[in-house]
Design a protein around this motif. Structure first.
Motif, short mmCIF file in Angstrom:
data_model
loop_
_atom_site.label_atom_id
_atom_site.label_comp_id
_atom_site.label_asym_id
_atom_site.label_seq_id
_atom_site.Cartn_x
_atom_site.Cartn_y
_atom_site.Cartn_z
N GLY A 56 52.15 -16.37 42.93
CA GLY A 56 52.36 -17.13 42.02
C GLY A 56 53.66 -18.06 41.30
O GLY A 56 53.92 -17.82 42.18
N ASP A 79 49.67 -16.17 33.07
CA ASP A 79 49.94 -14.78 32.35
C ASP A 79 51.43 -14.31 31.54
O ASP A 79 51.42 -13.38 31.22
CB ASP A 79 50.54 -14.19 34.06
CG ASP A 79 49.41 -14.60 35.54
OD1 ASP A 79 48.18 -13.92 34.35
OD2 ASP A 79 49.82 -14.93 36.33
N THR A 124 55.14 -18.48 33.44
CA THR A 124 54.67 -17.28 35.12
C THR A 124 53.53 -17.75 34.80
O THR A 124 52.20 -17.56 33.87
CB THR A 124 54.63 -16.04 34.56
OG1 THR A 124 56.09 -16.65 34.15
CG2 THR A 124 54.23 -15.49 36.05
N SER A 126 49.51 -17.93 38.03
CA SER A 126 48.67 -17.95 39.65
C SER A 126 48.01 -19.04 39.44
O SER A 126 47.68 -19.18 38.97
CB SER A 126 48.28 -17.47 38.75
OG SER A 126 47.56 -16.45 40.23
#
Length: 181
Positions: A56, A79, A124, A126
């Protein structure tokens, strides 16, 4: 940009590769091998301009109507998009007030059409090429092991072995254009 640490299992697997390369002459209790393995992975990411192991990231950018490219790449998913007001806590941006995009090269993009009180946004994501150490391409893994062994053997004052950059060069990502489209 905030980033989650490299997963411990990945660092441990890379450290085992370093120990095998150095033919087991290192103590298990001493964390030197793990620190050098983690450093070598981070150095690959800096050299290649890409995230190796999926984890992350949180990136703060100015809110605006222009598309902005996120720094972490390749992005697997976006996200969360949060608004950051000048004062007060972060808040989830309402759907329809922003747009996100993932392009074919793995870049993540964001733009805010209705910022409201958010002067900045925190995204945010990944990001990463590989889920674990076993998925790391052989030349990349070999370069990480060679570089970590080089640092452990006390030769960190000199240049890293030329073989490391030769192994990594095909995986290097160069960005020529600016960060907006």
């Amino acid at each position: 940009m905030e980033r989650d640490p490299i997963p411990e299992a990945v660092v441990a697997a890379a450290a085992e590769g370093v120990r095998a390369y150095l033919r087991g002459g290192l103590s298990e209790a001493d964390g030197l091998v793990e620190r050098m393995a983690a450093s070598a992975i981070a150095l690959f990411e800096a050299f290649a301009g890409r995230v190796l192991i999926d984890r992350g990231f949180r990136e703060t950018v100015a809110s605006g109507i222009r598309w902005q490219r996120l720094e972490a790449t390749p992005v697997r998913s976006i996200d969360l998009v949060e608004g950051l007001p000048a004062e007060g806590p972060a808040f989830a941006m309402p759907m329809g007030s922003y747009a996100i995009d993932l392009d074919a090269s793995g870049d993540g993009w964001v733009r805010v059409s209705l910022a409201g009180i958010a002067g900045r946004i925190r995204v945010t994501v990944s990001a990463g090429d590989c889920a674990d150490w076993e998925a790391v391409p052989g030349p990349v893994a070999q370069g990480i092991v060679l570089l970590a062994a080089h640092m452990i053997e006390g030769r960190s004052e000199g240049a890293p072995p030329a073989a490391v950059s030769a192994l990594w060069r095909p995986y290097r990502r160069m960005r020529i254009s600016g960060a907006m489209r």
